[in-house]
Design a protein around this motif. Structure first.
Motif, PDB file in Angstrom:
ATOM      1  N   GLU A   1       0.840  -1.209   0.000  1.00 40.56           N
ATOM      2  CA  GLU A   1       0.000   0.000   0.000  1.00 40.56           C
ATOM      3  C   GLU A   1       0.869   1.250   0.000  1.00 40.56           C
ATOM      4  OE1 GLU A   1      -2.512  -0.692   3.395  1.00 40.56           O
ATOM      5  OE2 GLU A   1      -3.887  -1.957   2.240  1.00 40.56           O
TER       6      GLU A   1
ATOM      7  N   GLN B   1       2.319   1.698  -3.498  1.00 43.74           N
ATOM      8  CA  GLN B   1       1.325   2.221  -4.428  1.00 43.74           C
ATOM      9  C   GLN B   1       1.040   3.694  -4.154  1.00 43.74           C
ATOM     10  OE1 GLN B   1      -1.452  -1.218  -3.869  1.00 43.74           O
ATOM     11  NE2 GLN B   1      -1.594  -1.101  -6.100  1.00 43.74           N
ATOM     12  N   SER B   2       1.016   4.102  -2.914  1.00 45.31           N
ATOM     13  CA  SER B   2       0.815   5.525  -2.586  1.00 45.31           C
ATOM     14  C   SER B   2       1.982   6.356  -3.096  1.00 45.31           C
ATOM     15  CB  SER B   2       0.668   5.712  -1.073  1.00 45.31           C
ATOM     16  OG  SER B   2      -0.520   5.144  -0.626  1.00 45.31           O
TER      17      SER B   2
ATOM     18  N   LEU C   1       3.834   5.680  -5.599  1.00 51.54           N
ATOM     19  CA  LEU C   1       3.777   5.725  -7.061  1.00 51.54           C
ATOM     20  C   LEU C   1       2.766   6.739  -7.574  1.00 51.54           C
ATOM     21  CD1 LEU C   1       4.100   1.933  -7.848  1.00 51.54           C
ATOM     22  CD2 LEU C   1       5.781   3.718  -8.355  1.00 51.54           C
TER      23      LEU C   1
ATOM     24  N   ARG D   1      -0.746  -9.497  -6.380  1.00 47.22           N
ATOM     25  CA  ARG D   1      -0.618  -8.070  -6.038  1.00 47.22           C
ATOM     26  C   ARG D   1       0.836  -7.637  -6.077  1.00 47.22           C
ATOM     27  NH1 ARG D   1      -3.231  -4.581  -1.238  1.00 47.22           N
ATOM     28  NH2 ARG D   1      -2.639  -2.555  -2.064  1.00 47.22           N
TER      29      ARG D   1
ATOM     30  N   THR E   1       1.617  -7.049  -9.635  1.00 50.75           N
ATOM     31  CA  THR E   1       0.972  -5.826 -10.116  1.00 50.75           C
ATOM     32  C   THR E   1       1.782  -4.602  -9.714  1.00 50.75           C
ATOM     33  OG1 THR E   1      -1.215  -6.829 -10.056  1.00 50.75           O
ATOM     34  CG2 THR E   1      -1.124  -4.418  -9.964  1.00 50.75           C
ATOM     35  N   VAL E   2       2.222  -4.554  -8.470  1.00 52.46           N
ATOM     36  CA  VAL E   2       3.004  -3.399  -8.002  1.00 52.46           C
ATOM     37  C   VAL E   2       4.357  -3.376  -8.692  1.00 52.46           C
ATOM     38  CG1 VAL E   2       4.007  -2.264  -5.992  1.00 52.46           C
ATOM     39  CG2 VAL E   2       1.748  -3.312  -5.814  1.00 52.46           C
TER      40      VAL E   2
ATOM     41  N   MET F   1       3.870  -1.834 -11.981  1.00 50.55           N
ATOM     42  CA  MET F   1       3.655  -0.389 -11.832  1.00 50.55           C
ATOM     43  C   MET F   1       4.982   0.347 -11.687  1.00 50.55           C
ATOM     44  SD  MET F   1       0.379  -0.441  -9.241  1.00 50.55           S
ATOM     45  CE  MET F   1       0.329   1.337  -8.978  1.00 50.55           C
TER      46      MET F   1
END
Length: 129
Positions: free
Chosen positions: A58, A61-62, A64, A93, A96-97, A100
């Motif tokens: 998390e 992702q934040s 990014l 997941r 996925t990250v 990204m």
């Protein structure tokens, strides 16, 4: 040594890792903390490991969502390698990250190139993997 000691030591490492996640020290403490959790016979260790990996994903992702510098993105990939090496967390997941972060790095590396040149370079990279 009591059963709670490795769990407490793992928590200490993970807390230190969260203080500087995009650094060599942060990666070291993440690796040590997750290793201790994996080796622990304490039932709560698996839950703590899964919670930590989720929290770090998390946080990645934040981060990014902003415009982080290239060195920070490289450290994010290194952290992801450490998280992926543990038995905790959702593999889909994590992937996925990873994608990204890789896309963000590619955008930086190919800034100023035409879309066709960027696509050709990415195809070339993917063909080598």
């Amino acid at each position: 040594m009591s059963e709670a000691d490795p769990l407490a030591e793992a928590r200490t490492h993970l807390a230190r890792a969260e203080a500087a996640p995009w650094s060599e020290a942060g990666r070291f403490h993440t690796d040590e903390g997750l290793f201790l959790l994996e080796a622990s016979a304490v039932p709560a260790a698996a839950q703590l490991g899964a919670t930590y990996v989720l929290r770090m994903l998390e946080r990645l992702q934040s981060a990014l969502a902003g415009d982080g510098p290239e060195p920070e993105l490289k450290w994010m990939l290194k952290l992801l390698q450490t998280l992926e090496a543990s038995p905790f967390g959702d593999a889909a997941r994590l992937e996925t990250v990873r994608v990204m972060v890789a896309e963000r790095l590619l955008d930086r590396y190919f800034a100023g190139y035409s879309k066709a040149e960027r696509e050709q370079a990415i195809s070339s990279i993917l063909g080598q993997i």
